[in-house]
Design a protein around this motif. Structure first.
Motif, short mmCIF file in Angstrom:
data_model
loop_
_atom_site.label_atom_id
_atom_site.label_comp_id
_atom_site.label_asym_id
_atom_site.label_seq_id
_atom_site.Cartn_x
_atom_site.Cartn_y
_atom_site.Cartn_z
N GLU A 5 0.71 -1.27 0.06
CA GLU A 5 -0.04 -0.06 0.08
C GLU A 5 0.93 1.25 0.05
O GLU A 5 0.23 2.32 -0.47
CB GLU A 5 -0.80 0.10 1.30
N ARG A 6 1.99 1.21 0.29
CA ARG A 6 2.93 2.19 0.37
C ARG A 6 3.42 2.77 -0.99
O ARG A 6 3.86 3.88 -1.32
CB ARG A 6 4.26 2.10 1.38
N ALA A 7 3.79 1.71 -1.76
CA ALA A 7 4.14 2.11 -3.37
C ALA A 7 3.47 1.10 -4.24
O ALA A 7 3.90 0.19 -4.77
CB ALA A 7 5.55 1.71 -3.31
N PRO A 8 1.86 1.23 -4.42
CA PRO A 8 1.17 0.46 -5.44
C PRO A 8 1.82 0.45 -6.97
O PRO A 8 1.85 -0.52 -7.50
CB PRO A 8 -0.26 1.23 -5.17
N ARG A 16 4.22 -2.54 -11.46
CA ARG A 16 5.27 -3.12 -12.16
C ARG A 16 5.90 -4.45 -12.12
O ARG A 16 6.06 -5.07 -12.71
CB ARG A 16 6.24 -1.93 -12.32
N LEU A 17 6.12 -4.67 -10.63
CA LEU A 17 6.58 -5.84 -10.21
C LEU A 17 5.62 -7.04 -10.82
O LEU A 17 6.12 -8.19 -11.15
CB LEU A 17 6.67 -6.00 -8.86
N ASP A 18 4.44 -6.80 -10.38
CA ASP A 18 3.59 -7.98 -10.74
C ASP A 18 3.39 -8.31 -12.40
O ASP A 18 3.48 -9.45 -12.77
CB ASP A 18 2.06 -7.57 -10.48
N ARG A 26 6.71 -10.19 -13.14
CA ARG A 26 6.56 -11.62 -12.58
C ARG A 26 5.65 -12.47 -13.51
O ARG A 26 5.96 -13.70 -13.88
CB ARG A 26 5.84 -11.72 -11.08
N ALA A 27 4.63 -11.99 -14.27
CA ALA A 27 3.98 -12.66 -15.13
C ALA A 27 4.61 -13.08 -16.24
O ALA A 27 4.26 -13.99 -17.01
CB ALA A 27 2.62 -11.65 -15.65
N GLU A 28 5.65 -12.43 -16.57
CA GLU A 28 6.70 -12.87 -17.83
C GLU A 28 7.91 -13.65 -17.21
O GLU A 28 8.69 -14.09 -18.27
CB GLU A 28 7.03 -11.37 -18.49
N MET A 29 7.92 -13.90 -16.26
CA MET A 29 9.30 -14.32 -15.66
C MET A 29 8.87 -15.67 -14.80
O MET A 29 7.78 -15.59 -14.13
CB MET A 29 10.08 -13.55 -14.84
N ALA A 30 9.91 -16.47 -14.67
CA ALA A 30 9.69 -17.87 -13.68
C ALA A 30 9.93 -17.41 -12.40
O ALA A 30 11.14 -18.16 -11.93
CB ALA A 30 10.52 -19.00 -14.39
N VAL A 31 9.38 -16.41 -11.58
CA VAL A 31 9.74 -16.17 -10.28
C VAL A 31 8.35 -16.29 -9.58
O VAL A 31 7.34 -16.13 -10.20
CB VAL A 31 10.33 -14.70 -10.36
N GLY A 32 8.59 -16.47 -7.99
CA GLY A 32 7.45 -16.34 -7.35
C GLY A 32 6.94 -15.15 -6.90
O GLY A 32 6.83 -14.02 -7.79
N ASP A 33 6.79 -14.86 -5.69
CA ASP A 33 6.41 -13.19 -5.13
C ASP A 33 7.50 -12.97 -4.11
O ASP A 33 7.38 -12.94 -2.94
CB ASP A 33 4.95 -13.49 -4.54
N PRO A 34 8.47 -12.21 -4.71
CA PRO A 34 9.56 -11.72 -3.95
C PRO A 34 9.08 -10.64 -3.00
O PRO A 34 8.17 -9.82 -3.46
CB PRO A 34 10.62 -11.33 -5.02
N ARG A 35 9.62 -10.61 -1.73
CA ARG A 35 9.53 -9.52 -1.05
C ARG A 35 10.43 -8.35 -1.25
O ARG A 35 11.53 -8.47 -1.51
CB ARG A 35 9.66 -9.96 0.71
N VAL A 36 9.68 -7.14 -1.16
CA VAL A 36 10.66 -6.04 -1.54
C VAL A 36 11.21 -5.33 -0.17
O VAL A 36 10.18 -4.93 0.53
CB VAL A 36 9.74 -4.94 -2.45
N PHE A 37 12.29 -4.90 -0.08
CA PHE A 37 12.77 -4.20 0.96
C PHE A 37 13.54 -2.94 0.68
O PHE A 37 14.16 -2.86 -0.49
CB PHE A 37 14.03 -5.21 1.81
N VAL A 38 13.51 -1.90 1.35
CA VAL A 38 14.43 -0.78 1.19
C VAL A 38 15.51 -0.57 2.31
O VAL A 38 15.17 -1.05 3.50
CB VAL A 38 13.45 0.36 1.16
#
Length: 314
Positions: free
Chosen positions: A80-83, A88-90, A93-105
């Motif tokens: 919700e802080r960076a929808p 863009r991440l989603d 992911r739809a084009e790549m063979a990855v799961g749902d990575p967690r994003v950290f700053v």
């Protein structure tokens, strides 16, 4: 006459030391013969060494992500802080063979990014990237990091490093007694020649240093191969990012802005960052974990020019 007597006494001390060293050597050989009565099978020995290196390397890889996040002081970025970022991440992911990575700053030493873990991994972005990059440029960086997750580059690099470190330790243990023996002979020769030898602790420090140097030289080929793989994976990740975003210039601009913002520091995490250390002379460039940033930017620009040249003019 007195000087001759002193030199004779020192020569006797040297001979006695030689006898002592030989006696200790024989005792150690006998002890090893008792502890290991059968000759170990070389295949089993090598297999065990490689297997243990891979096991502990994988274990370090599995438990290292949490320690890395904690060590960098990274904070997870809520959706919700960076929808816009997660949209863009989603899409990536739809084009790549990855799961749902967690994003950290995190506040890294310089604007940078890194990815660890396989499949559903972790992407860590420096806070300054949100200031110096626009949306398309940041998407290119995200795609690059997801490409590393897709091909499990961090795992391959960790296992390779673990193998090299294990082999280094084994070689050091095998060669250190040889170094001690040669240092002992040198010390004996110093006594016999009538010269006062250095303190024994200095001999130990010198032996440790020389043996370590020798091990590094022996494993230089493996180290160079591992670093070459690290540089190739950066090019591959750039190409994969362009493949899924379709915008090589956005990634080129992002890399250029990161390069101009700050110079990277060397360290244990250098191979994981999108921008690692760069060296000038030939040998250190061979040992670098990343190709020169200028080379990466130039490849992306050339790719754009080739794509533009294929567009028919009407």
């Amino acid at each position: 006459m007195r000087r001759f007597g002193v030199r004779l006494l020192m020569a006797l001390v040297g001979v006695c030391l030689l006898g002592l060293y030989l006696a200790v050597g024989v005792a150690l050989v006998e002890l090893l013969a008792v502890l290991f009565p059968g000759r170990p099978d070389l295949t089993v020995l090598v297999g065990g060494m490689v297997g243990s290196a891979l096991f502990f390397g994988y274990l370090s890889y599995r438990v290292g992500t949490r320690r890395l996040v904690t060590g960098l002081g990274a904070v997870e970025l809520p959706r919700e802080r960076a929808p816009w970022l997660y949209r863009r991440l989603d899409g990536l992911r739809a084009e790549m063979a990855v799961g749902d990575p967690r994003v950290f700053v995190a506040s890294l030493p310089s604007p940078n990014a890194l990815a660890v873990g396989a499949g559903e991994g972790v992407v860590i972005l420096d806070r300054d990237l949100f200031r110096i990059l626009d949306g398309d440029e940041l998407e290119g960086i995200l795609a690059h990091e997801l490409a590393h997750l897709e091909t499990r580059d961090a795992l391959v690099q960790t296992l390779g490093s673990s193998l090299v470190e294990t082999l280094s330790g084994v070689l050091f243990l095998l060669l250190f007694p040889v170094g001690l023996f040669l240092a002992g002979l040198r010390r004996v020769g110093t006594w016999i020649a009538g010269r006062r030898p250095e303190p024994f602790d200095r001999h130990l420090v010198r032996v440790h240093y020389r043996v370590s140097q020798f091990v590094v030289v022996l494993l230089l080929a493996l180290t160079l191969a591992l670093r070459a793989h690290s540089r190739r994976r950066e090019f591959r990740a750039d190409d994969r990012a362009v493949e899924v975003t379709g915008d090589p210039l956005a990634l080129a601009r992002a890399l250029s802005r990161i390069r101009d913002a700050a110079r990277p520091r060397q360290g244990p995490l250098s191979s994981l960052y999108i921008y690692g250390q760069e060296e000038e002379d030939a040998l250190t460039r061979l040992l670098a974990t990343h190709p020169p940033m200028d080379d990466r930017i130039e490849r992306l620009v050339e790719r754009t020019e080739r794509s533009m040249a294929r567009i028919p003019v009407r």
